[in-house]
Design a protein around this motif. Structure first.
Motif, PDB file in Angstrom:
ATOM      1  N   GLU A 171       0.890  -1.219  -0.003  1.00 58.16           N
ATOM      2  CA  GLU A 171      -0.085  -0.143   0.011  1.00 58.16           C
ATOM      3  C   GLU A 171       0.839   1.215   0.086  1.00 58.16           C
ATOM      4  OE1 GLU A 171      -3.849  -1.764   2.312  1.00 58.16           O
ATOM      5  OE2 GLU A 171      -2.725  -0.071   3.284  1.00 58.16           O
ATOM      6  N   LEU A 172       0.932   1.958  -1.085  1.00 56.30           N
ATOM      7  CA  LEU A 172       1.581   3.210  -1.377  1.00 56.30           C
ATOM      8  C   LEU A 172       0.732   4.259  -0.614  1.00 56.30           C
ATOM      9  CD1 LEU A 172       3.058   2.986  -4.721  1.00 56.30           C
ATOM     10  CD2 LEU A 172       4.342   2.707  -2.770  1.00 56.30           C
ATOM     11  N   ARG A 173      -0.508   4.196  -0.610  1.00 58.71           N
ATOM     12  CA  ARG A 173      -1.427   4.904   0.180  1.00 58.71           C
ATOM     13  C   ARG A 173      -2.583   4.296   0.860  1.00 58.71           C
ATOM     14  NH1 ARG A 173      -4.659   8.682  -3.513  1.00 58.71           N
ATOM     15  NH2 ARG A 173      -5.886   8.849  -1.650  1.00 58.71           N
ATOM     16  N   ASP A 174      -3.215   4.831   1.974  1.00 56.35           N
ATOM     17  CA  ASP A 174      -4.225   4.105   2.454  1.00 56.35           C
ATOM     18  C   ASP A 174      -5.694   4.089   1.513  1.00 56.35           C
ATOM     19  OD1 ASP A 174      -6.607   3.319   4.177  1.00 56.35           O
ATOM     20  OD2 ASP A 174      -5.949   4.673   5.912  1.00 56.35           O
ATOM     21  N   PRO A 175      -5.875   3.033   1.362  1.00 54.26           N
ATOM     22  CA  PRO A 175      -7.138   2.778   0.323  1.00 54.26           C
ATOM     23  C   PRO A 175      -8.566   3.048   1.002  1.00 54.26           C
ATOM     24  CG  PRO A 175      -6.402   0.426   1.166  1.00 54.26           C
ATOM     25  CD  PRO A 175      -5.453   1.850   1.773  1.00 54.26           C
TER      26      PRO A 175
END
Length: 127
Positions: A101-105
């Motif tokens: 996860e490159l960002r919080d989905p």
């Protein structure tokens, strides 16, 4: 997961891949996986005002992979991405590190079908 750069029949290499080569317009019908290669930081910046769901601060770097040993027309290919550390400098050697996860989905823009969105990718980790 691979970190694929596209290659056209003339040996031009670009990241990310494109349907047509940005240099000559021929189809990019081949790829090279950069995930096991090391790169050098060309430049970097730290963002303190990030989009929802993206870590803050978020250090981003443009890195250059030396692919001369692969015998293509282009000997270098650049890529941009997040760094694993805020302690990064121009000239540092980094390697790609896969993260799920490159960002919080669950934060920010959501698609009608969240399962169809990929949140994984690579960060640059100083060696």
């Amino acid at each position: 997961m691979t970190l694929e750069a596209g290659i056209c029949p003339n040996g031009h290499v670009s990241y990310p891949t494109h349907p047509r080569c940005p240099d000559c317009g021929d189809p990019q019908d081949e790829t090279v996986d950069l995930s096991d290669e090391r790169a050098e930081v060309v430049t970097w910046t730290t963002s303190t005002a990030t989009p929802p769901g993206v870590r803050e601060p978020n250090t981003l770097a443009i890195v250059e992979f030396d692919i001369s040993h692969l015998e293509y027309e282009d000997t270098f290919v650049r890529a941009m991405g997040q760094a694993t550390s805020d302690d990064i400098e121009t000239g540092d050697v980094v390697e790609p590190v896969y993260v799920e996860e490159l960002r919080d989905p669950d934060v920010g823009i959501k698609s009608a079908n969240p399962e169809s969105t990929d949140w994984d990718g690579y960060r640059w980790d100083p060696v």
